[in-house]
Structure formats: C-alpha cells, structure tokens
Design an enzyme around this catalytic site. Sequence first.
Site, PDB file in Angstrom:
ATOM      1  N   HIS A 163       3.649  -2.091   3.011  1.00 17.15           N
ATOM      2  CA  HIS A 163       3.587  -0.780   2.582  1.00 17.15           C
ATOM      3  C   HIS A 163       4.987  -0.406   1.924  1.00 17.15           C
ATOM      4  O   HIS A 163       5.829  -0.656   2.380  1.00 17.15           O
ATOM      5  CB  HIS A 163       3.463  -0.142   3.864  1.00 17.15           C
ATOM      6  CG  HIS A 163       2.218  -0.061   4.559  1.00 17.15           C
ATOM      7  ND1 HIS A 163       1.964  -0.911   5.202  1.00 17.15           N
ATOM      8  CD2 HIS A 163       1.032   0.784   4.127  1.00 17.15           C
ATOM      9  CE1 HIS A 163       0.608  -0.490   5.741  1.00 17.15           C
ATOM     10  NE2 HIS A 163       0.099   0.428   4.844  1.00 17.15           N
ATOM     11  N   ASP A 201       0.743  -1.261   0.063  1.00 17.40           N
ATOM     12  CA  ASP A 201      -0.031  -0.053   0.017  1.00 17.40           C
ATOM     13  C   ASP A 201       0.885   1.283   0.045  1.00 17.40           C
ATOM     14  O   ASP A 201       2.109   1.356   0.729  1.00 17.40           O
ATOM     15  CB  ASP A 201      -0.927   0.007   1.335  1.00 17.40           C
ATOM     16  CG  ASP A 201      -1.905  -1.085   1.241  1.00 17.40           C
ATOM     17  OD1 ASP A 201      -1.921  -1.735   0.346  1.00 17.40           O
ATOM     18  OD2 ASP A 201      -2.704  -0.927   2.415  1.00 17.40           O
TER      19      ASP A 201
END
Length: 226
Positions: A186, A35
Amino acid sequence: MTLTPIKTPLVAKKMFPNFIWDISTNEKFIYLTFDDGPTPEITNWVLDTLNTYQAKATFFCIGKNIENHPDIFQNIIRYGHAIGNHTHNHVKGWKTKAEAYLQNVDLAASAINKHSNNTPLQQKAKLFRPPYGQITPKLGKLLLAKDYKIIMWDVLSFDWDYKTTQQDCLENVISKTTNGSIVVFHDSIKASKNMQYALPKTLEYFSKNGYSFKSLDFKHTAEQYQ
Ligand SMILES: [Zn+2]
C-alpha cells in the site's frame, strides 16, 4: 487475529476462477501492486525506490486521491507503471448495493481518464481491485461485463496491519512470493512504516536472485474505454 492468509490458497483461487490471482509464467517475473494512493510523500518515494531497481508495478488508485493529487498520479504514469481502479471512495463491496458500487467505480474511472491523457493504453488497461478484497459474485459478474479485469493477489504483505512488524512484513513477501506472484503493498500513510522497510529489501532480495518486476500490462483496445 485475522483469518486472511498471507498466501492465497489454491482452493480460493479455484472458487473464483474469473478473477486474476497470479500470472502463469515460468520466468522470474514478480508483479508488485500498490493500493490506496496517490498519497503525498509516500507515492513519490515508492516511484523513486522502484526506479532504483528498474522495477515496474501496478497502482490501484482511489479516484478521490487522484482528484486531490493529480500531479502524483501523473508521476506514476510518467514512470511507466500501470494504473488500476480501486473505486472512488474505497467502498466496501459486501456492504454496498451493486448499483451504488458500480457508480463509485465509474467515478474513479472518470478521474483516471481525466488525468491520464495520452497515456499508452497498456498502462491504463481496465484493471480493478476491490477495496478490502470484498467482492460478491454479482459484482464480479457486472464488472467483468464492463470489461474490467479483476485483480486479486497471490501474496499479502500485511504492511497495513499494526500487529505486523517490519521484519514480519518483509518475511511475508520473501517467503511466499514466487514466479508470477501478484504481491500487495500500500502507498498509504497507514502502511508506510512497514512498506518503506520491506519494499527496498524485497527489491534487493529478488533482484539478486535474478527476478524482475513487471506491471500488469494487459492489452485493451480503445473501444473498451467507451
Ligand atoms: Zn485499498
């Protein structure tokens, strides 16, 4: 202290059955997701690392970051990974009016479409992940009506959390991931210390145990992009 569990409990998954929490499979497949990119330095490192293990993954990109780094975004596509929408400005679903939220999702969709010409459809299926996991039933309904698949997760690495050590981050993933798990990392600066430690070791560990890493390549038709 955080109340967010590393492994999403079954009861939470059952409360929101229209969202995707994991992939039902008996095969040794793992679905890594990243992400908040594209991020200079970090995303290309992730792409190289995944490539070493012939691993495919899914990147939930922030529209603004795509606009700022279209070359990195195109690298993600070139390596054959799937792309998902993570809003244009990393918007909080519990604090934003539905109309404004959807506009922000649309902005990110425009950025994705603008910079992903000639991309195979399965790589840019209409996948959506809400920033911070914040989503209301109303937003969920509206996004599903727009043909988005809402991708939540089975395992959080906690790579972004400064209280989580590198070793804990790796342990979170290794101890909780199983067949069909959707795992959250992430490709951001904030998470990089833990992520860059845990990702290669995760790939190494599960590859040795016979797993392979897949992207979320749901099939969508061209019409669904209209
Ligand atoms: Zn995010």
